[in-house]
Write an enzyme that holds these catalytic residues in place. Sequence first.
Site, PDB file in Angstrom:
ATOM      1  N   ALA A  12       5.493 -12.197   2.473  1.00 57.43           N
ATOM      2  CA  ALA A  12       6.301 -11.030   2.857  1.00 57.43           C
ATOM      3  C   ALA A  12       6.894 -11.149   4.260  1.00 57.43           C
ATOM      4  CB  ALA A  12       5.450  -9.766   2.743  1.00 57.43           C
ATOM      5  N   ARG A  23      20.910 -13.908   7.667  1.00 59.22           N
ATOM      6  CA  ARG A  23      22.020 -12.953   7.531  1.00 59.22           C
ATOM      7  C   ARG A  23      22.675 -12.676   8.875  1.00 59.22           C
ATOM      8  NH1 ARG A  23      18.768 -10.296   3.936  1.00 59.22           N
ATOM      9  NH2 ARG A  23      18.136  -8.713   5.444  1.00 59.22           N
ATOM     10  N   CYS A  44      -0.351  -6.859  -4.068  1.00 58.71           N
ATOM     11  CA  CYS A  44      -0.784  -5.536  -4.524  1.00 58.71           C
ATOM     12  C   CYS A  44      -0.626  -5.356  -6.032  1.00 58.71           C
ATOM     13  CB  CYS A  44       0.007  -4.446  -3.812  1.00 58.71           C
ATOM     14  SG  CYS A  44      -0.192  -4.510  -2.041  1.00 58.71           S
ATOM     15  N   ASP A 314      -0.245 -10.059   7.801  1.00 52.74           N
ATOM     16  CA  ASP A 314      -1.699  -9.877   7.731  1.00 52.74           C
ATOM     17  C   ASP A 314      -2.471 -10.642   8.795  1.00 52.74           C
ATOM     18  OD1 ASP A 314      -1.070  -8.378   5.536  1.00 52.74           O
ATOM     19  OD2 ASP A 314      -2.123  -9.618   4.070  1.00 52.74           O
ATOM     20  N   TRP A 466       2.068  28.046  -0.681  1.00 65.08           N
ATOM     21  CA  TRP A 466       1.474  27.301   0.435  1.00 65.08           C
ATOM     22  C   TRP A 466       1.007  25.967  -0.120  1.00 65.08           C
ATOM     23  CZ3 TRP A 466       1.631  29.292   5.357  1.00 65.08           C
ATOM     24  CH2 TRP A 466       1.856  30.670   5.483  1.00 65.08           C
TER      25      TRP A 466
END
Lengths: 483, 483
Positions: A12, A23, A44, A314, A466
């Site tokens: 990631a 880019r 995940c 991580d 509420w």
Amino acid sequence: MSDPFVVVGADAAGLSAASKFRREAPDREVVVFEKGRWISYAFCGMPYFVEGRVERMSDLLSLSPSEVDERGIDLRRGHEVVTVDPEAKTVAVETADGDSFEQPYDDLLVATGARATTGPFDARGVDGAFTLHDMDAAAAIDAYVAEPDAYDPARADVSAVDRERVERNAAMPAPETAAIVGGGYVGVEMAEALAGRGLDVHVFHRSGHLLSDFGEAVGERVAEELGAKGVTVHTNAPVEALVGDDRIEAVTFGGDADGEGAETLPVDLAVVGVGIRPNTELLDGTGVELGEGGAILTDGHGRTSLSDVYAAGDCATAFHAVTGEPAWMPLGLTANRAGRAIGATVAGDPTPVGDIAGTAVVKAFDMEAGRVGLVGDDAARDAGFDPVRETVTAGSRSGYYPGAAETDVTLVADRDSGRLIGGSIVGPDRAAIRIDTLATALEADMTVPEVERLDLAYAPPFSPVWDPVLVAAKVLNGTLGEA
Amino acid sequence: MSDPFVVVGADAAGLSAASKFRREAPDREVVVFEKGRWISYAFCGMPYFVEGRVERMSDLLSLSPSEVDERGIDLRRGHEVVTVDPEAKTVAVETADGDSFEQPYDDLLVATGARATTGPFDARGVDGAFTLHDMDAAAAIDAYVAEPDAYDPARADVSAVDRERVERNAAMPAPETAAIVGGGYVGVEMAEALAGRGLDVHVFHRSGHLLSDFGEAVGERVAEELGAKGVTVHTNAPVEALVGDDRIEAVTFGGDADGEGAETLPVDLAVVGVGIRPNTELLDGTGVELGEGGAILTDGHGRTSLSDVYAAGDCATAFHAVTGEPAWMPLGLTANRAGRAIGATVAGDPTPVGDIAGTAVVKAFDMEAGRVGLVGDDAARDAGFDPVRETVTAGSRSGYYPGAAETDVTLVADRDSGRLIGGSIVGPDRAAIRIDTLATALEADMTVPEVERLDLAYAPPFSPVWDPVLVAAKVLNGTLGEA
């Protein structure tokens, strides 16, 4: 600017950085070294693959190597960076083929991730015992759980997969009873996954309630839900040992310090999820500063204490929105965001990586839970706060609207300032996503009276007049006023 | 302190104020005058009663008269306050029995609510034509929709109900085709309710997309959903007239200013929901200052321009969190919160009523939508902002997790400051409650870059790594950067 931007790790943080960099600076070169074969996989998602909700392992990959190539990124799999020389601005690389070379860099990003710890016992070499922190383990568990004649090899449809390991596990008799060692969120998700595969599942947790970081209210509701769905939850039950020579046969758990009084449960599958630790070995000897959990200390732009060396994901710390201090909370968004920001910064557009609030959510069958900030008293006191807390149970919808469900909200505030410093939410009806409201309030440094006055949504199918968050703020505000 | 706290109106604001006042000042007297028979009913629940999801009308009552009595509140139903004398500090009261008297007050709260407007046509006296803004109308519609021999009188199980009207409507032949006049949120909810009762439902909306206040992206997705569920949506189709003498026979719609080219649709039920207006007549002649929509202007503590006279709920303004100006947005939480704050203030503990952010959510079959702040360009410009907007479509969950659904997020920012000033969200998967994240960000005066860096929750069943809100912020931030 003659040498490339070098990224270590193709998951990631690393690929987000490389993609953003290309880019923003299309004329400059970026090289990504990945020691293994896997890139850009969704950690995940692995429990949901094991469960069978996700049909193909390839569904868990965000980017293929060829897509990375199309972005103009020089990706080198099977290349391990073993040392960094920050003076010479080079890294030493060893390849899976046995070659080695030095690679100069202008800027370096360490995005080496983390690896599973196994605690006091070691599952290696024992069939049926796994730690879940990479795709090969997920593929192996999936194959092991299947009946030998019912396993579909197309499930593990990624070329990078350890095919030999998958086939060996697929050939073993299917297990009937599973021990999950560790009741954190991976443990809870794996319990649901394996129960979904028809196993008799036992979760063993060291402390008194599951999901320790989510607080007691969440842990208890989640344990109830697991129990209602047929999973046996053992709390205050640290696992002593995995028993079995070639294949797992049992776990022993719950004894005193010498193991006296421990109980034994026969199992034919064990999944260990007791924690992870950052991969920082490549910086050994560089004098880089480390922070919480041994993670690489970084500043607001992801810079380490070494010139031109960044860290993200991580393996790195990030600033905590409540404490203002560097913290280590390895989560997916943190990695993606920091990688992207560092890619922009290295390309010439200095971009803050952003604070973290420790926002996390988890699903356990039909129960949803979330947590944010400093939930435990110890964490709050360590950060210099005097924590005051309230937990309320409120309806998720207007009482007359079908589906209204009990939602427990815990809010934690600092006594002196009244500032919200943490919270958790648990319930079966749209509870998890409500944590984002608290995350936003935390990052805005709101006080509890300010939270109480938030104009939150009301419509009978979605919330009572509420909202449970407002009810909790009202009660905690009362408590703060009395103090 | 010799005279009581007098409250006019026994619904959300009035009874919240009286209840809080009695808790905080148990030795002091509070009198609540209510001109009708109904108290403390959940207006927002009426469509769900008509739909049949709510079985008994009594389920929609928060408090019974005896419960109010137990709180030590002197509740007088059938007592209309017709004038206020702010100099003498008295109100003139007329009772349903024809009596009248003057009541002195120390403090006065006007919580008279609002009433439905009917637009250019008048449904009164025409069987099968209704406006939905009180419990008697809901009970009558419910009875009218039922087949005469299938109506269960126990549905309207509240003594206050207009029994004669219910019975008369129950005896009429059941309708087959319904016109909903006005595609605001009550219209959308009633469309779902009546379709759920098996009717062929047509919704007529004056402008180009339903739910005007929610913006175009929401209006279009909701219209699609209504269409998919068999409801016919007519946009740019103002209703010209309700046709029928004794019983509704048709609606005419869509003509030019002179009615030329109008079409006619035969219907045997019409529900008009084209707006409401504040009930302020009792203050005529007092010189009280009025604000937006003719509502009673109030300050941050709910005080009107008259000494010792407060106003709250659907008849009063409140400060808008984005504009900082008084606005009229009659919604349930606003009424409850302001009432409660005023009760505390009058009891001696000055308490702000809180800002409003215009947060609203609506359900349309399986679609959920929310809006907050300034969504339309006109509203933004009127408040002095230069609006820039982006709408993105993003997944509600990780793409590989079953149930991931397209979620449209619109964010509106001020070009110069980059401040978030409004937004909307629509989608079928936990979309509505996500608006609370934006509401919190708005109230914290966050900029779009700050929203982009929020640490929002990520777990595959609930959100992708980048939550749709973050995706929208990222895109809008890019647009702001280019400007």
